[in-house]
Design a protein around this motif. Structure first.
Motif, PDB file in Angstrom:
ATOM      1  N   GLY A  89      29.653   3.971  81.260  1.00  0.00           N
ATOM      2  CA  GLY A  89      31.103   3.923  81.131  1.00  0.00           C
ATOM      3  C   GLY A  89      31.507   3.449  79.754  1.00  0.00           C
ATOM      4  N   PRO A  90      32.816   3.336  79.522  1.00  0.00           N
ATOM      5  CA  PRO A  90      33.324   2.992  78.200  1.00  0.00           C
ATOM      6  C   PRO A  90      32.998   1.549  77.793  1.00  0.00           C
ATOM      7  CG  PRO A  90      35.129   3.609  79.675  1.00  0.00           C
ATOM      8  CD  PRO A  90      33.875   3.656  80.461  1.00  0.00           C
ATOM      9  N   VAL A  91      32.828   1.387  76.480  1.00  0.00           N
ATOM     10  CA  VAL A  91      32.476   0.105  75.878  1.00  0.00           C
ATOM     11  C   VAL A  91      33.526  -0.227  74.815  1.00  0.00           C
ATOM     12  CG1 VAL A  91      30.740  -1.093  74.471  1.00  0.00           C
ATOM     13  CG2 VAL A  91      30.010   0.548  76.240  1.00  0.00           C
ATOM     14  N   LEU A  92      33.914  -1.494  74.756  1.00  0.00           N
ATOM     15  CA  LEU A  92      34.781  -1.974  73.682  1.00  0.00           C
ATOM     16  C   LEU A  92      33.955  -2.863  72.771  1.00  0.00           C
ATOM     17  CD1 LEU A  92      37.639  -2.352  72.397  1.00  0.00           C
ATOM     18  CD2 LEU A  92      37.662  -4.532  73.595  1.00  0.00           C
ATOM     19  N   ALA A  93      33.921  -2.535  71.483  1.00  0.00           N
ATOM     20  CA  ALA A  93      33.293  -3.401  70.486  1.00  0.00           C
ATOM     21  C   ALA A  93      34.417  -4.023  69.661  1.00  0.00           C
ATOM     22  CB  ALA A  93      32.350  -2.603  69.592  1.00  0.00           C
ATOM     23  N   HIS A  94      34.312  -5.330  69.422  1.00  0.00           N
ATOM     24  CA  HIS A  94      35.365  -5.982  68.648  1.00  0.00           C
ATOM     25  C   HIS A  94      34.792  -6.904  67.588  1.00  0.00           C
ATOM     26  CE1 HIS A  94      35.431 -10.250  69.870  1.00  0.00           C
ATOM     27  NE2 HIS A  94      34.959  -9.822  71.020  1.00  0.00           N
ATOM     28  N   CYS A  95      35.613  -7.097  66.559  1.00  0.00           N
ATOM     29  CA  CYS A  95      35.335  -8.069  65.503  1.00  0.00           C
ATOM     30  C   CYS A  95      36.708  -8.605  65.091  1.00  0.00           C
ATOM     31  CB  CYS A  95      34.547  -7.435  64.355  1.00  0.00           C
ATOM     32  SG  CYS A  95      35.313  -5.975  63.628  1.00  0.00           S
ATOM     33  N   ARG A  96      36.871  -9.039  63.870  1.00  0.00           N
ATOM     34  CA  ARG A  96      38.183  -9.568  63.482  1.00  0.00           C
ATOM     35  C   ARG A  96      39.228  -8.459  63.424  1.00  0.00           C
ATOM     36  NH1 ARG A  96      40.007 -10.737  58.131  1.00  0.00           N
ATOM     37  NH2 ARG A  96      37.884 -10.210  57.583  1.00  0.00           N
ATOM     38  N   SER A  97      38.825  -7.274  62.881  1.00  0.00           N
ATOM     39  CA  SER A  97      39.796  -6.186  62.732  1.00  0.00           C
ATOM     40  C   SER A  97      39.364  -4.878  63.387  1.00  0.00           C
ATOM     41  CB  SER A  97      40.027  -5.912  61.245  1.00  0.00           C
ATOM     42  OG  SER A  97      38.849  -5.371  60.666  1.00  0.00           O
ATOM     43  N   GLY A  98      38.102  -4.769  63.774  1.00  0.00           N
ATOM     44  CA  GLY A  98      37.548  -3.517  64.280  1.00  0.00           C
ATOM     45  C   GLY A  98      36.695  -2.788  63.254  1.00  0.00           C
ATOM     46  N   THR A  99      36.810  -3.176  61.981  1.00  0.00           N
ATOM     47  CA  THR A  99      36.101  -2.481  60.905  1.00  0.00           C
ATOM     48  C   THR A  99      34.585  -2.622  61.039  1.00  0.00           C
ATOM     49  OG1 THR A  99      37.973  -2.705  59.410  1.00  0.00           O
ATOM     50  CG2 THR A  99      35.825  -2.279  58.400  1.00  0.00           C
ATOM     51  N   ARG A 100      34.086  -3.836  61.232  1.00  0.00           N
ATOM     52  CA  ARG A 100      32.631  -4.010  61.342  1.00  0.00           C
ATOM     53  C   ARG A 100      32.074  -3.272  62.548  1.00  0.00           C
ATOM     54  NH1 ARG A 100      32.437 -10.343  60.975  1.00  0.00           N
ATOM     55  NH2 ARG A 100      34.616  -9.950  61.331  1.00  0.00           N
TER      56      ARG A 100
END
Length: 143
Positions: A89-100
């Motif tokens: 299923g879907p995955v969310l990856a996060h950092c401070r802004s999404g760039t990394r």
């Protein structure tokens, strides 16, 4: 909740999410969260253990793959790919802004031949994220 940027049916990226957002993500059908932030990068960000507990509370898989732009390794890229490959299923990856988070994904796509390095600027622009870091990583690593 911070804005989610859908990259494809499997991956979305975002800036820092709040602990209460984990329940919302589960409700939206996400199956996993990847945290790409090093511990204590910024005052007020939740600790990885807090994010992991929030994920566990709502049945989400949680992975912590902390990177800074200069510290990204191929192992980090492959770790993100492994979470995507093993999550149903879907995955969310996060950092401070999404760039990394998107940088890790884009590097893997180029390394595996699904994206051409010269297409990185357009790929980034399509999602509103600057891919110069991915391009620089690929140049440093002979790609």
């Amino acid at each position: 909740m911070t804005a989610l940027i859908k990259i494809n049916d499997k991956l979305s990226v975002a800036g820092q999410i709040a602990l209460e957002d984990f329940a919302t993500l589960a409700g939206l059908g996400y199956k996993a969260v990847i945290n790409n932030r090093p511990e204590g990068e910024e005052a007020g960000q939740p600790a990885s253990a807090e994010e992991e507990a929030a994920a566990d509370d709502v049945g989400l898989i949680y992975a912590h793959i902390p990177v800074t732009g200069p510290s990204i390794s191929e192992q980090d890229v492959r770790a993100l790919q492994a979470v995507l490959a093993t999550t149903d299923g879907p995955v969310l990856a996060h950092c401070r802004s999404g760039t990394r988070s998107l940088t890790l994904f884009a590097i893997g796509e180029v390394l595996d031949g699904r994206l051409k390095r010269e297409d990185l600027p357009a790929f980034g622009a399509e999602h509103g994220i600057d891919m110069r870091g991915a391009d620089a990583w690929l140049a440093r690593n002979g790609q």
